[in-house]
Every structure is written in structure tokens, then in C-alpha cells.
Design a protein around this motif. Sequence first.
Motif, PDB file in Angstrom:
ATOM      1  N   LEU A 162       0.817  -1.214   0.000  1.00  0.00           N
ATOM      2  CA  LEU A 162       0.000   0.000   0.000  1.00  0.00           C
ATOM      3  C   LEU A 162       0.851   1.264   0.000  1.00  0.00           C
ATOM      4  N   LEU A 163       2.045   1.201   0.573  1.00  0.00           N
ATOM      5  CA  LEU A 163       2.932   2.364   0.546  1.00  0.00           C
ATOM      6  C   LEU A 163       3.391   2.690  -0.871  1.00  0.00           C
ATOM      7  N   GLY A 164       3.258   1.733  -1.768  1.00  0.00           N
ATOM      8  CA  GLY A 164       3.608   1.985  -3.160  1.00  0.00           C
ATOM      9  C   GLY A 164       2.576   2.817  -3.901  1.00  0.00           C
ATOM     10  N   LEU A 165       1.403   3.013  -3.301  1.00  0.00           N
ATOM     11  CA  LEU A 165       0.380   3.864  -3.916  1.00  0.00           C
ATOM     12  C   LEU A 165       0.755   5.331  -3.723  1.00  0.00           C
ATOM     13  N   PRO A 166       0.679   6.141  -4.754  1.00  0.00           N
ATOM     14  CA  PRO A 166       1.126   7.541  -4.639  1.00  0.00           C
ATOM     15  C   PRO A 166       0.320   8.377  -3.655  1.00  0.00           C
ATOM     16  N   GLN A 167      -0.904   7.953  -3.333  1.00  0.00           N
ATOM     17  CA  GLN A 167      -1.736   8.741  -2.411  1.00  0.00           C
ATOM     18  C   GLN A 167      -1.452   8.433  -0.944  1.00  0.00           C
ATOM     19  N   VAL A 168      -0.743   7.330  -0.675  1.00  0.00           N
ATOM     20  CA  VAL A 168      -0.594   6.846   0.702  1.00  0.00           C
ATOM     21  C   VAL A 168       0.692   7.372   1.332  1.00  0.00           C
ATOM     22  N   LEU A 169       0.549   7.962   2.518  1.00  0.00           N
ATOM     23  CA  LEU A 169       1.696   8.460   3.275  1.00  0.00           C
ATOM     24  C   LEU A 169       2.182   7.421   4.277  1.00  0.00           C
ATOM     25  N   GLU A 170       1.248   6.838   5.030  1.00  0.00           N
ATOM     26  CA  GLU A 170       1.582   5.830   6.038  1.00  0.00           C
ATOM     27  C   GLU A 170       0.489   4.775   6.073  1.00  0.00           C
ATOM     28  N   VAL A 171       0.851   3.582   6.516  1.00  0.00           N
ATOM     29  CA  VAL A 171      -0.137   2.516   6.661  1.00  0.00           C
ATOM     30  C   VAL A 171       0.355   1.513   7.694  1.00  0.00           C
ATOM     31  N   ALA A 172      -0.575   0.946   8.432  1.00  0.00           N
ATOM     32  CA  ALA A 172      -0.258  -0.117   9.389  1.00  0.00           C
ATOM     33  C   ALA A 172      -1.444  -1.072   9.440  1.00  0.00           C
ATOM     34  N   SER A 173      -1.173  -2.352   9.271  1.00  0.00           N
ATOM     35  CA  SER A 173      -2.226  -3.368   9.280  1.00  0.00           C
ATOM     36  C   SER A 173      -2.131  -4.207  10.547  1.00  0.00           C
ATOM     37  N   ILE A 174      -3.281  -4.646  11.034  1.00  0.00           N
ATOM     38  CA  ILE A 174      -3.335  -5.468  12.240  1.00  0.00           C
ATOM     39  C   ILE A 174      -4.354  -6.583  12.036  1.00  0.00           C
ATOM     40  N   GLY A 175      -4.350  -7.541  12.958  1.00  0.00           N
ATOM     41  CA  GLY A 175      -5.362  -8.577  12.966  1.00  0.00           C
ATOM     42  C   GLY A 175      -6.486  -8.207  13.917  1.00  0.00           C
ATOM     43  N   VAL A 176      -7.727  -8.374  13.470  1.00  0.00           N
ATOM     44  CA  VAL A 176      -8.888  -8.091  14.312  1.00  0.00           C
ATOM     45  C   VAL A 176      -9.841  -9.281  14.264  1.00  0.00           C
ATOM     46  N   VAL A 184      -7.933  -9.110   8.472  1.00  0.00           N
ATOM     47  CA  VAL A 184      -6.994  -7.995   8.351  1.00  0.00           C
ATOM     48  C   VAL A 184      -7.736  -6.662   8.342  1.00  0.00           C
ATOM     49  N   LYS A 185      -7.209  -5.723   9.117  1.00  0.00           N
ATOM     50  CA  LYS A 185      -7.690  -4.341   9.089  1.00  0.00           C
ATOM     51  C   LYS A 185      -6.490  -3.437   8.860  1.00  0.00           C
ATOM     52  N   SER A 186      -6.609  -2.510   7.914  1.00  0.00           N
ATOM     53  CA  SER A 186      -5.515  -1.595   7.600  1.00  0.00           C
ATOM     54  C   SER A 186      -5.887  -0.172   7.982  1.00  0.00           C
ATOM     55  N   TYR A 187      -4.986   0.481   8.701  1.00  0.00           N
ATOM     56  CA  TYR A 187      -5.127   1.901   9.024  1.00  0.00           C
ATOM     57  C   TYR A 187      -4.266   2.684   8.036  1.00  0.00           C
ATOM     58  N   VAL A 188      -4.871   3.662   7.373  1.00  0.00           N
ATOM     59  CA  VAL A 188      -4.206   4.373   6.287  1.00  0.00           C
ATOM     60  C   VAL A 188      -4.189   5.874   6.562  1.00  0.00           C
ATOM     61  N   VAL A 189      -3.026   6.488   6.320  1.00  0.00           N
ATOM     62  CA  VAL A 189      -2.885   7.944   6.353  1.00  0.00           C
ATOM     63  C   VAL A 189      -2.588   8.397   4.927  1.00  0.00           C
ATOM     64  N   LEU A 190      -3.441   9.246   4.385  1.00  0.00           N
ATOM     65  CA  LEU A 190      -3.247   9.741   3.024  1.00  0.00           C
ATOM     66  C   LEU A 190      -2.393  11.004   3.024  1.00  0.00           C
ATOM     67  N   LYS A 191      -1.738  11.246   1.910  1.00  0.00           N
ATOM     68  CA  LYS A 191      -0.971  12.473   1.754  1.00  0.00           C
ATOM     69  C   LYS A 191      -1.928  13.664   1.684  1.00  0.00           C
ATOM     70  N   PRO A 192      -1.480  14.840   2.099  1.00  0.00           N
ATOM     71  CA  PRO A 192      -2.356  16.021   2.074  1.00  0.00           C
ATOM     72  C   PRO A 192      -2.966  16.247   0.693  1.00  0.00           C
ATOM     73  N   GLY A 193      -4.285  16.381   0.659  1.00  0.00           N
ATOM     74  CA  GLY A 193      -4.989  16.635  -0.589  1.00  0.00           C
ATOM     75  C   GLY A 193      -5.296  15.404  -1.413  1.00  0.00           C
ATOM     76  N   ALA A 194      -4.800  14.240  -0.991  1.00  0.00           N
ATOM     77  CA  ALA A 194      -5.017  13.012  -1.762  1.00  0.00           C
ATOM     78  C   ALA A 194      -6.362  12.388  -1.418  1.00  0.00           C
ATOM     79  N   ALA A 195      -6.897  11.630  -2.361  1.00  0.00           N
ATOM     80  CA  ALA A 195      -8.158  10.916  -2.157  1.00  0.00           C
ATOM     81  C   ALA A 195      -7.995   9.483  -2.653  1.00  0.00           C
ATOM     82  N   LEU A 196      -8.437   8.541  -1.846  1.00  0.00           N
ATOM     83  CA  LEU A 196      -8.354   7.124  -2.205  1.00  0.00           C
ATOM     84  C   LEU A 196      -9.324   6.371  -1.313  1.00  0.00           C
ATOM     85  N   ASP A 197     -10.369   5.791  -1.905  1.00  0.00           N
ATOM     86  CA  ASP A 197     -11.363   5.135  -1.063  1.00  0.00           C
ATOM     87  C   ASP A 197     -10.973   3.689  -0.760  1.00  0.00           C
TER      88      ASP A 197
END
Length: 256
Positions: A162-176, A184-197
Motif C-alpha cells: 500500500l505504501l507503493g500507492l502515490p496517495q498513501v503516506l503511512e499505513v499499518a495493518s493489524i489482525g482483528v 486484516v484491518k488496515s489503518y491508512v494515512v493519506l498524503k495532504p490533498g489526496a483521495a483514495l477510497d
Amino acid sequence: HNHPDVARFDLSSIKLCISGSAPLSVDVMERFERLTGARIVEGYGLSETSPVAHVNPLRARRNGTIGVPVSSTRARIVALDDPERELGVGEEGELAISGPQVMRGYWNRPEETAEVLRGAWFLTGDLAVRDADGFFRIVGRKKDMINVSGFKVYPDEIDKLLLGLPQVLEVASIGVQRDGRECVKSYVVLKPGAALDADAIRAHCRAHLAPYKVPREVEYLSELPKSTVLKVLRRELRERDRREQAERGAPGQAAG
């Protein structure tokens, strides 16, 4: 390299940088080196190894690995169910280290010490693989491994993708836990102004990962919780999920 003003500065004086604390993705390494013209040397170690055990040789660097053991240090891969049994080339197990930098034990914690010290060998808790040339590659933390219907899933594999996506700044996945099963659940931080659903994120994962590794849930945050050395704290994300599930009155909870 993500700083918005980085292009304003002359970074040509930087010749060499050292990376540690957490695995460095190859994508981040390559972007940093293109930006600065410098080389990155990635090292590996823990507080218990004072603190370096491996380093990637500058003249023979192998990207995606932690390199080879430093001087006077031995390393091997051992079976998870029997730390006395050493595994062979290409076999996945726990990384064990022996050397003069390994601690003698945890202060006044004999039980915890006995869990990680087996004779001269320290059990790191990191899962790794050794190749035929003696280079080691970390595949994940033993405590972070997610068990999806009996299949092993390593969060780092999902995060690096997911870090290879240009919109993604940070990501961390955990088991829930959901409906009595781990997923799997992924927590995603997008770059400022980026959009990715979330649908786009899952579609990207489905194109590159086995179906059981695809995040069932995606949650967006403004930042990830980190330690004082900027290591992502997955345990806080697991606690966050537990609180959210409790507030909703749902039976599921974060695994681990």
C-alpha cells in the motif's frame, strides 16, 4: 522525502545515511536516493543487541534484506516450535542472534530472560529467512502475525504494497476479530490533498495478494501512533479497535 518543501534545499552534500529502528521499504529507499544522490545503509538490531546485529554491506547491498551479521556475530533461523532446531536456507522461522553485544538478561526479570535467552542465543521475536549467500530478510514480527483461516499473514507485506500507492503516506495493518474469526484491518494515512477510497485499496490488494491477505476493513487516520523513535505502535491500534468494538457493542475485538 515527503516533506512539502524538500525540493527547496540543496541535499548534494549528503553522501551516506543509515536507516534502522524499523524495516525500510525499497520504494522509500529508492525515492530517497534519487532525491539526494546519497546511499542508504540499512542496519538491524534491538535494544537487547546493543543495538546492532546486522548491516547491509555498502558495496554489496541487497535491497529488501537486513544484510549480514556484523563482526563477531552469529545468526541463524530456528523453528518456532523448537528454538533448538536450526532451519535451512529459504526456510522461514525466528531469527536468533549470538555475539558479544547480546544482553546478559533483563534486570530483575528472570522469567522474561529465560523466554528469550537459550544458552548463547537470543530469540529476537522477528520472523526471517536466510538466503544462500547469508543475507537475512525480515518477514514480520511473531507477535504481529495474523492468522486468517489457518493462513499466516504478515502485516509488513500488506503495508509495503500500500505504501507503493502515490496517495498513501503511512499505513499499518493489524489482525482483528470479526464474527469469531481473525481478519486484516488496515489503518491508512493519506498524503495532504489526496483521495483514495477503501474499495480502491482493496482492489489494489486483490491484484497483488492472495485473497485471504486482502484487508476486510480500512480505516483512515490523520496520523499513526508512534514511539519516541517513530516506530509504529500496532498495539495501540489494536487497543483502538477494541474500544471501537466495545462502544458499538460488537462481539469482535482486535487480535493479540
